[in-house]
Design a protein around this motif. Sequence first.
Motif, short mmCIF file in Angstrom:
data_model
loop_
_atom_site.label_atom_id
_atom_site.label_comp_id
_atom_site.label_asym_id
_atom_site.label_seq_id
_atom_site.Cartn_x
_atom_site.Cartn_y
_atom_site.Cartn_z
N TRP A 51 -5.82 -2.93 5.84
CA TRP A 51 -5.64 -3.53 4.52
C TRP A 51 -5.35 -5.01 4.67
O TRP A 51 -5.03 -5.49 5.76
CB TRP A 51 -4.51 -2.84 3.75
CG TRP A 51 -3.14 -3.11 4.32
CD1 TRP A 51 -2.23 -4.05 3.89
CD2 TRP A 51 -2.51 -2.46 5.44
NE1 TRP A 51 -1.11 -4.03 4.67
CE2 TRP A 51 -1.25 -3.05 5.62
CE3 TRP A 51 -2.91 -1.43 6.30
CZ2 TRP A 51 -0.38 -2.66 6.64
CZ3 TRP A 51 -2.04 -1.03 7.31
CH2 TRP A 51 -0.79 -1.63 7.47
N PRO B 93 -7.43 -0.83 0.39
CA PRO B 93 -7.29 -0.28 1.73
C PRO B 93 -8.55 0.45 2.19
O PRO B 93 -9.46 0.71 1.40
CB PRO B 93 -6.14 0.71 1.56
CG PRO B 93 -6.35 1.24 0.16
CD PRO B 93 -6.86 0.06 -0.64
N MET C 196 0.81 -1.20 0.00
CA MET C 196 0.00 0.00 0.00
C MET C 196 0.86 1.27 0.00
O MET C 196 1.81 1.38 0.77
CB MET C 196 -0.92 0.03 1.22
CG MET C 196 -1.94 -1.08 1.24
SD MET C 196 -3.02 -1.02 -0.20
CE MET C 196 -3.96 -2.54 0.02
#
Length: 430
Positions: free
Chosen positions: A292, A279, A246
């Motif tokens: 996430w 996310p 992420m």
Amino acid sequence: MRIFIILICASLFWSCGQNKPDSSVDGQKNIPQLISTKDNTASGPFFTDDQNGSPVIVWTEKLPGEETGNIVKFAKWNTSNGDFDAAIKIAPSAGCRAHDESMSKVAFKEDGTIVAVFSKRTPSKKNRFAGALYYTQSFDDGKAWTDARYLHVGDTTMGLSRSFFDIATLPDGEVGAIWLDSRLTKKRGEGSSIFFAKTNEKDGFVEDKPIGFNTCECCRTELFVASNGDIHAMYRDILQDSIRDMSLLVSTDNGETFSQPHAVSSDNWVINGCPHTGPSFAETQDGLHCTWFSMGGGQGIYYAKSADGGNRFTPRKLLTSKGKHPQVLTTKSNKVVFLWEENPDSQSSMHSGHSESHDKPSDTSPAYTSHIKAQVWQNENPIREHWVSTPEAYAEYPVAADLEDDRVVIAWVQEVEEDIYGVYFREIEI
């Protein structure tokens, strides 16, 4: 001795959290209610707020008599009776795509203008995953809608992949949007780019621009506006050719510019495929909260917090090794609510390509289950858990909205009967 007692209590909490739900549905009085049409498969629940701050639920529902056509609907929460008002159809969305991770969405401006964004498939011989993104506006509370227009106004070439979008009302009153776009990709397998656009009063979206490059092609994105006005764009990045972790971009000037991407957590998930899980972001007085799914360093749903506006995040914490498709919600009472679907018998939470169907396997034996769980945190610690969906039903893709007096409304996709799915909701006390 005090530390020993605390450890025992923590152990009891987490061991209780691993138990399967019983038929009482968490012991609370209300039971899940179907908001979509019973005989029409529905998917992609999404929550937003209207111009008055009241929750609005959005979903995509199959058109009667159509094999693949869908339409977007939304309904406003009625505080006087604790239920949703009658659903409103967004007529220009007819024929849109249904996807639980790239769901149709709606945003409200302060003057009541409604902006709805949805996708349609445009497959070609070269790209069977091709699609286009559209939007429509209503200036009379959903009674009439403008003709559908392209969201990606800078390039409307057919045959490209455009999907996994998010929208939000920005500090300047306009509606912003981000999405994954393949227009800059030279060949398949090299990822996508993340684009940004914002409305210009009643003219809608008039230009777009790339703000991130070499992103994962098919994971949900998150556009979040913090209380200080910063705009956060979060997505699954492709790092060093094979790591899919992420990343976060931040704008402090209403989307005019964005920062360089930086990692939320160095999971180092090496994967040759698309996880199909994105996310989720939220904020309390203590800072920003992010959750996430990852399989880097161990499969599970993870959580991290930032106390400095997203510049640095705490080391990740594992919430569960059994869940997927997480969401996070913060409440007016400064509590953090994590949501996920839990599949005790699932062997994998990774997808290898684009999926238009639900994750339920072909083996539909009663042993395979999927339940919605809500975990409530306060002051950096979990304080309780709720089994939200009924134990006998297959449920997935939860979302939630905050109500008053420590109550939240949770929605998810659940099997109504064989081969028909619907959007259910339930109010719980946290």
